[in-house]
Design an enzyme around this catalytic site. Structure first.
Site, mmCIF file in Angstrom:
data_model
loop_
_atom_site.group_PDB
_atom_site.id
_atom_site.type_symbol
_atom_site.label_atom_id
_atom_site.label_comp_id
_atom_site.label_asym_id
_atom_site.label_seq_id
_atom_site.Cartn_x
_atom_site.Cartn_y
_atom_site.Cartn_z
ATOM 1 N N GLU A 176 -4.503 36.878 4.912
ATOM 2 C CA GLU A 176 -4.622 38.313 4.614
ATOM 3 C C GLU A 176 -4.955 38.525 3.142
ATOM 4 O OE1 GLU A 176 -1.554 40.617 6.446
ATOM 5 O OE2 GLU A 176 -1.708 39.488 8.306
ATOM 6 N N HIS A 411 5.151 45.699 22.071
ATOM 7 C CA HIS A 411 5.097 45.078 20.746
ATOM 8 C C HIS A 411 6.210 44.055 20.618
ATOM 9 C CE1 HIS A 411 5.513 45.226 16.147
ATOM 10 N NE2 HIS A 411 4.430 44.537 16.442
ATOM 11 N N HIS A 412 5.834 42.825 20.293
ATOM 12 C CA HIS A 412 6.794 41.759 20.018
ATOM 13 C C HIS A 412 6.617 41.285 18.592
ATOM 14 C CE1 HIS A 412 7.015 40.490 24.568
ATOM 15 N NE2 HIS A 412 7.703 41.591 24.314
ATOM 16 N N GLU A 413 7.329 41.886 17.673
ATOM 17 C CA GLU A 413 7.352 41.350 16.309
ATOM 18 C C GLU A 413 8.403 40.249 16.302
ATOM 19 O OE1 GLU A 413 5.662 41.852 13.132
ATOM 20 O OE2 GLU A 413 6.836 40.014 13.038
ATOM 21 N N HIS A 481 -0.950 39.282 15.854
ATOM 22 C CA HIS A 481 -1.019 39.507 14.401
ATOM 23 C C HIS A 481 -0.353 38.347 13.682
ATOM 24 C CE1 HIS A 481 -2.436 43.798 13.689
ATOM 25 N NE2 HIS A 481 -2.772 43.467 14.928
ATOM 26 N N GLU A 500 -5.380 39.383 14.553
ATOM 27 C CA GLU A 500 -5.547 39.955 13.213
ATOM 28 C C GLU A 500 -6.121 38.839 12.333
ATOM 29 O OE1 GLU A 500 -2.865 42.630 10.238
ATOM 30 O OE2 GLU A 500 -2.020 40.760 10.937
ATOM 31 N N GLU A 506 -4.788 48.245 7.704
ATOM 32 C CA GLU A 506 -3.451 48.700 7.315
ATOM 33 C C GLU A 506 -3.173 48.482 5.827
ATOM 34 O OE1 GLU A 506 -1.717 46.166 10.283
ATOM 35 O OE2 GLU A 506 -0.784 44.862 8.804
HETATM 36 C C1 NOJ Z 1 2.177 43.493 10.454
HETATM 37 C C2 NOJ Z 1 1.138 43.890 11.445
HETATM 38 O O1 NOJ Z 1 -0.141 43.497 11.026
HETATM 39 C C3 NOJ Z 1 1.238 45.369 11.631
HETATM 40 O O2 NOJ Z 1 0.178 45.849 12.426
HETATM 41 C C4 NOJ Z 1 2.584 45.715 12.207
HETATM 42 O O3 NOJ Z 1 2.699 47.107 12.319
HETATM 43 C C5 NOJ Z 1 3.701 45.186 11.307
HETATM 44 N N1 NOJ Z 1 3.483 43.816 10.985
HETATM 45 C C6 NOJ Z 1 5.065 45.319 11.959
HETATM 46 O O4 NOJ Z 1 5.140 44.400 13.025
HETATM 47 CA CA CA Z 2 -0.659 41.794 9.339
#
Ligand code: NOJ
Ligand code: CA
Length: 713
Positions: A176, A411-413, A481, A500, A506
């Site tokens: 990034e 969404h799975h962060e 991502h 990503e 963003e």
């Molecule tokens: C980074 C991701 O690129 C973004 O799209 C997301 O909203 C945040 N992390 C939170 O998971």
């Molecule tokens: Ca990101």
């Protein structure tokens, strides 16, 4: 595969040029414009080089492997046999930039044995296409030991001079970064500068860069280096020797410094060299996809759906609402609390909006417990991926979305806690199946837990593949991502819609952002490996709109945001801005509603990395075309021939362009929409503002429209 075996016509013949007197093999691409030379010296050294239309592209460059176990360097070989083959086939991707892809190459397979006495067998296979070369190493079944630990891959890529390059620093964990543009001699990865602002970052060598690497020679040759089919192996960085301009592979290590653990038979990813004297042909290349295996998801065409989405998402990035329930945002460090975004009521608002405008998906982030502790805290069990916050009603929203014909996107962060995610994956995907979710956006922010593994190492590459395979079993589509950079695996796993793996839109919301040339570079770099979830479509461009003290902005005009739906290819496109910002400008939003996400054909009309990109694409199964043109910080004018249109049809062109006084900084939201009648003979004038763009829809004209609209002049 319709592979035609060729007779072994490979004469050992000296290639034109100095130094390499020993045994040479040459093989040419089907149309002869690319030549690959392989030299096997009497002392056992093995080198390759590449020519394009008779000009050197890759100077004599080494091949080999350093093993940590057994401790052997595979650099001198006995050549046991040479084999060749020819393939000309056409295949149909489940989705893509075009509906048919030709795969046409000549292949050279070298069977080698290590000369140092280890007895290890190694093969190297080259494929020579009209637009470049791919090669990979194969460890065939061995006589004795079949387990190897790779210490380093010794592949080299010799450049002929101090080429101009668009590069980002070599790194084990993130891509990034904003791009640097410099001659190779000025590469300095230690600078940081426009480095990523939030993610784990692992600097290791000031002369290291990542791939896809885009270069241009003084003679105007465009060269792209990358890899294809990265499976069960670490990603490759390239380390530059500034005296010789030779790049050497540098694989991402694991926690103890090894690069990869292999069990023969095993094939490495392909190393790719794409070359042309036209920048447009680099973007049109299908070489990387062709080097990937066909789909392993046999019924994908029945359930994988290219689509658009909106999301409870940008409102968090602009600071209007929060991922976490308490409204504290990242790590509760935000001074003023904001409302929780993923409430049942707010999600319904997005579902209503999506339903009204024919958008298939609604991404919801911050729906599950854990966001109070997700960032930078090294906690292993932050998320379980199945427990909603009390104000997010899973069943109610499932019914509401179903009634409106909209799908909520999961969404799975993971917050980098990957062993935790692996423990939960099966349960989480069953939860998705049960509650009607067909797609998941995954995330890997921060360092990988357990510590020591890197985002781009073999361990994570295996994880990403496991996610692709397991989601496929559950008929789930994926948008990853912070993954490893893509290498064309969407051919093999068509349910892996997008990733990503670069600096997305963003960053413009909360950092100094992406400069206006960023989107003119990405197609030549990051997108060479596959679709990007860039999240275009921002209409409210200055963040001061949300908070007067903010100076951040998207470095764009509004029209350029529309053009990105065409220039930034993805089968999953977000309409990233807030519903109210679209409803305030329904005329411009019309383009986002109409633009296709799957294509029969794509024409790269004009392009120069770092300067501009103009692409037209034909919607799959429809007569409609969409054109996108974007520029960097400079205003530009073009005349674009619409000769790709059907010769016997008239079309209505709806042109969404920058107003005459538009400017990414001073006047970004000024646009003009005009309609004309055009045909295949029209020369369309494009006038792009600084940081601007033009989007055009081209649809066959109905009888009444032929009366209504003026012919374009
Ligand atoms: C980074 C991701 O690129 C973004 O799209 C997301 O909203 C945040 N992390 C939170 O998971
Ligand atoms: Ca990101």
């Amino acid at each position: 595969m319709v592979a035609k075996r060729l007779l072994l016509l490979l004469a050992f013949a000296g290639l034109a040029g100095p130094v390499l007197a020993d045994n040479s093999l040459t093989i040419s691409s089907p149309n002869q414009q690319i030549q690959l030379g392989v030299v096997h010296r009497d002392n056992g050294d093995l080198m390759y080089r590449v020519f394009y239309k008779g000009k050197a592209v890759i100077t004599p460059s080494g091949l080999g492997m350093k093993l940590n176990n057994p401790a052997v360097s595979l650099i001198k070989f006995d050549l046991q046999s040479v084999d060749s083959a020819y393939t000309d086939e056409t295949w149909t991707p489940v989705w893509g930039e075009q509906s048919r892809i030709r795969n046409n190459y000549k292949q050279l397979l070298l069977k080698l044995r290590d000369r140092s006495g280890s007895g290890i067998l190694l093969q190297i296979v080259f494929r020579v296409f009209d637009d470049g070369v791919g090669f990979r190493y194969i460890f065939p079944q061995q006589d004795k030991l079949n387990h190897f630990i790779i210490g380093e891959e010794l592949s080299q890529f010799g450049m002929t001079g101090d080429h101009q390059a668009h590069w980002i620093p070599g790194d084990y964990d993130t891509n990034e970064y904003a791009y640097y543009h410099s001659p190779l001699s000025k590469v300095d990865a230690s600078g940081g500068g426009f480095a990523q602002e939030i993610h784990a970052k692992t600097f290791f060598d000031k002369n290291a860069v990542q791939t896809p690497l885009m270069m241009k020679t003084a003679e105007g040759l465009y060269i792209n280096l990358h890899e294809a089919a990265l499976l069960n192996y670490p990603a490759m960085n390239l380390v530059l020797n500034k005296e010789t301009f030779i790049f050497t592979a540098h694989l991402v290590p694991d926690a103890v410094g090894n690069k990869a653990y292999l069990q023969a038979p095993f094939s490495t990813p392909w190393r790719t060299v794409i070359v042309s004297d036209k920048a447009t042909e680099i973007l049109a290349s299908k070489l990387i996809l062709n080097l990937n295996e066909p789909s392993r998801v046999p019924d994908a065409d029945k359930w994988v759906k290219p689509q658009k989405m909106v999301g409870v998402w940008w409102e968090m990035h602009v600071g209007k609402s929060s991922w976490d329930y308490s409204g504290g945002q990242v790590g509760s460090q935000q001074a003023t609390r904001v409302p929780h975004g993923a409430t049942t009521a707010n999600v319904k608002r997005y579902i209503d909006f999506a339903a009204r405008h024919g958008i298939e998906g609604v991404l919801v982030e911050g729906w599950n417990t854990g966001w109070e502790d997700w960032f930078g805290q090294w906690k292993e069990d932050v998320f379980d991926f199945v427990t909603p916050y009390p104000d997010f009603n899973v069943q109610e929203l499932q019914q509401y979305a179903a009634a409106k014909g909209v799908k909520i996107i999961m969404h799975h962060e993971t917050s980098g806690s990957v062993t935790n995610y692996e423990r939960w994956m099966d349960t989480a995907y069953k939860f998705m199946n049960r509650f009607g979710y067909e797609a998941v956006k995954t995330g890997y922010v921060g360092r990988i837990i357990p510590r020591g593994e890197h985002h781009d190492g073999q361990w994570m590459v295996r994880h990403f593949e496991r996610v692709a395979a397991k989601t496929a079993q559950h008929r789930i589509m994926v948008d990853a991502h912070e993954p490893v950079r893509p290498t064309g695996l969407h051919r093999t796993y068509p349910n892996w819609l997008a990733s990503e793996a670069a600096r997305g839109n963003e960053f413009n919301a909360w950092s100094h952002g992406n400069m206006p040339d960023h989107e003119t570079i990405l197609p030549f770099t990051r997108l060479m490996g596959g679709p990007m979830d860039y999240t275009p479509g921002i209409f409210k461009i200055k963040m001061s709109y949300y908070n007067p003290s903010k100076t951040e902005q998207v470095h764009t005009t509004l029209s350029k945001q529309l053009a990105l739906y065409v220039t930034m290819y993805s089968p999953l496109q977000m309409a990233a801005d807030l519903p109210e910002n679209y409803e305030a400008r329904p005329d411009a939003f019309q383009f986002i509603k109409e633009v296709a996400v799957d294509w029969d054909d794509s024409k790269i009309l004009d392009a120069e990395p770092g300067d501009y990109v103009i692409i037209a694409r034909k919607a799959k199964g429809k007569p409609d075309w969409f054109l996108g043109a974007i520029t960097d910080e400079n205003a530009r004018n073009f005349q674009t021939a619409l000769s790709f249109l059907d010769a016997d049809k008239k079309y209505v062109a709806t042109v969404y362009r920058d107003a005459d006084n538009a400017h990414w900084k001073d006047n970004p939201e000024a646009y003009v929409i005009e309609k004309f009648l055009v045909d295949a003979k029209t020369l369309l004038k494009l006038k792009l503002a600084p940081g601007g763009g033009t989007a055009v829809s081209l649809m066959p004209a109905k009888a009444e429209e032929i009366k209504l609209y003026k012919k374009y002049k």
